[in-house]
Design a protein around this motif. Sequence first.
Motif, PDB file in Angstrom:
ATOM      1  N   GLY A 231      -5.436   0.291   1.101  1.00  0.00           N
ATOM      2  CA  GLY A 231      -4.489  -0.766   1.451  1.00  0.00           C
ATOM      3  C   GLY A 231      -3.840  -1.309   0.184  1.00  0.00           C
ATOM      4  N   VAL A 232      -2.781  -2.079   0.359  1.00  0.00           N
ATOM      5  CA  VAL A 232      -2.022  -2.637  -0.752  1.00  0.00           C
ATOM      6  C   VAL A 232      -2.162  -4.154  -0.718  1.00  0.00           C
ATOM      7  N   THR A 233      -2.512  -4.753  -1.856  1.00  0.00           N
ATOM      8  CA  THR A 233      -2.618  -6.212  -1.888  1.00  0.00           C
ATOM      9  C   THR A 233      -1.234  -6.826  -2.123  1.00  0.00           C
ATOM     10  N   ARG A 234      -1.123  -8.101  -1.807  1.00  0.00           N
ATOM     11  CA  ARG A 234       0.156  -8.799  -1.988  1.00  0.00           C
ATOM     12  C   ARG A 234       0.591  -8.761  -3.455  1.00  0.00           C
ATOM     13  N   LEU A 235      -0.346  -8.937  -4.386  1.00  0.00           N
ATOM     14  CA  LEU A 235       0.028  -8.908  -5.802  1.00  0.00           C
ATOM     15  C   LEU A 235       0.492  -7.504  -6.211  1.00  0.00           C
ATOM     16  N   GLN A 236      -0.167  -6.471  -5.715  1.00  0.00           N
ATOM     17  CA  GLN A 236       0.274  -5.100  -6.005  1.00  0.00           C
ATOM     18  C   GLN A 236       1.696  -4.884  -5.488  1.00  0.00           C
ATOM     19  N   LEU A 237       1.947  -5.353  -4.269  1.00  0.00           N
ATOM     20  CA  LEU A 237       3.275  -5.218  -3.668  1.00  0.00           C
ATOM     21  C   LEU A 237       4.323  -5.896  -4.545  1.00  0.00           C
ATOM     22  N   VAL A 238       4.050  -7.128  -4.952  1.00  0.00           N
ATOM     23  CA  VAL A 238       4.986  -7.882  -5.787  1.00  0.00           C
ATOM     24  C   VAL A 238       5.247  -7.130  -7.088  1.00  0.00           C
ATOM     25  N   LYS A 239       4.181  -6.659  -7.736  1.00  0.00           N
ATOM     26  CA  LYS A 239       4.339  -5.954  -9.021  1.00  0.00           C
ATOM     27  C   LYS A 239       5.189  -4.694  -8.867  1.00  0.00           C
ATOM     28  N   ILE A 240       4.924  -3.923  -7.831  1.00  0.00           N
ATOM     29  CA  ILE A 240       5.665  -2.671  -7.628  1.00  0.00           C
ATOM     30  C   ILE A 240       7.144  -2.958  -7.332  1.00  0.00           C
ATOM     31  N   LEU A 241       7.411  -3.947  -6.491  1.00  0.00           N
ATOM     32  CA  LEU A 241       8.808  -4.252  -6.152  1.00  0.00           C
ATOM     33  C   LEU A 241       9.550  -4.878  -7.331  1.00  0.00           C
ATOM     34  N   VAL A 242       8.863  -5.704  -8.107  1.00  0.00           N
ATOM     35  CA  VAL A 242       9.496  -6.280  -9.303  1.00  0.00           C
ATOM     36  C   VAL A 242       9.785  -5.169 -10.313  1.00  0.00           C
ATOM     37  N   ASN A 243       8.843  -4.250 -10.486  1.00  0.00           N
ATOM     38  CA  ASN A 243       9.076  -3.124 -11.394  1.00  0.00           C
ATOM     39  C   ASN A 243      10.259  -2.276 -10.942  1.00  0.00           C
ATOM     40  N   ALA A 244      10.408  -2.122  -9.626  1.00  0.00           N
ATOM     41  CA  ALA A 244      11.511  -1.331  -9.084  1.00  0.00           C
ATOM     42  C   ALA A 244      12.855  -1.977  -9.419  1.00  0.00           C
TER      43      ALA A 244
END
Length: 176
Positions: free
Chosen positions: A27-40
């Motif tokens: 699963g993906v945590t909210r912080l992981q999601l934020v980091k990946i989308l910000v990096n994108a």
Amino acid sequence: GSTVEKEATILASQGIIDTKDFKLDAGVTRLQLVKILVNAKGFNPYLKGMNDLSFTNGVGAKDSTDYKYVQLGVMYGVIQDKKEEFKGDELVTREEISKSLVKLLGYDKIAEIKGLINIPYVDGNTISEDKAGYVSLAGGLKLIEASSDNKIRPKDTVTMSELIKAVYMALGNLQK
């Protein structure tokens, strides 16, 4: 040898994801999601005019990298800054990533128009009302996919593999 190997390699080479300690079916945590989308979109901790966060806790110290990521996540519209705890360790659902990705792409105004987008999924009635337009749009943009029996599974936890595919697809639509 995974189904998203090409996408993962490309995202990793662009510094969007870190493939170290990486489990595609996790699963993906909210912080992981934020980091990946910000990096994108582009991680720039020195951006001027960033506001302090309203989150009461869960974002780390102001000079921490996590704090900067959450700040940029708010600025990019990926998450909403609220006077509550930021639950960064919580696993995110398919409908939540739909909303975050559609907002990242700047299509949220379209997703918010009531009744504009029809919900073609068998389990469409299980989508949270405030996310229905987002899920439908994310489905239309192929950011998330329905199963062969046309279920979108909005409340299911998103896997890293699904997120990689979604971000890869979103990058094709993303204006930096």
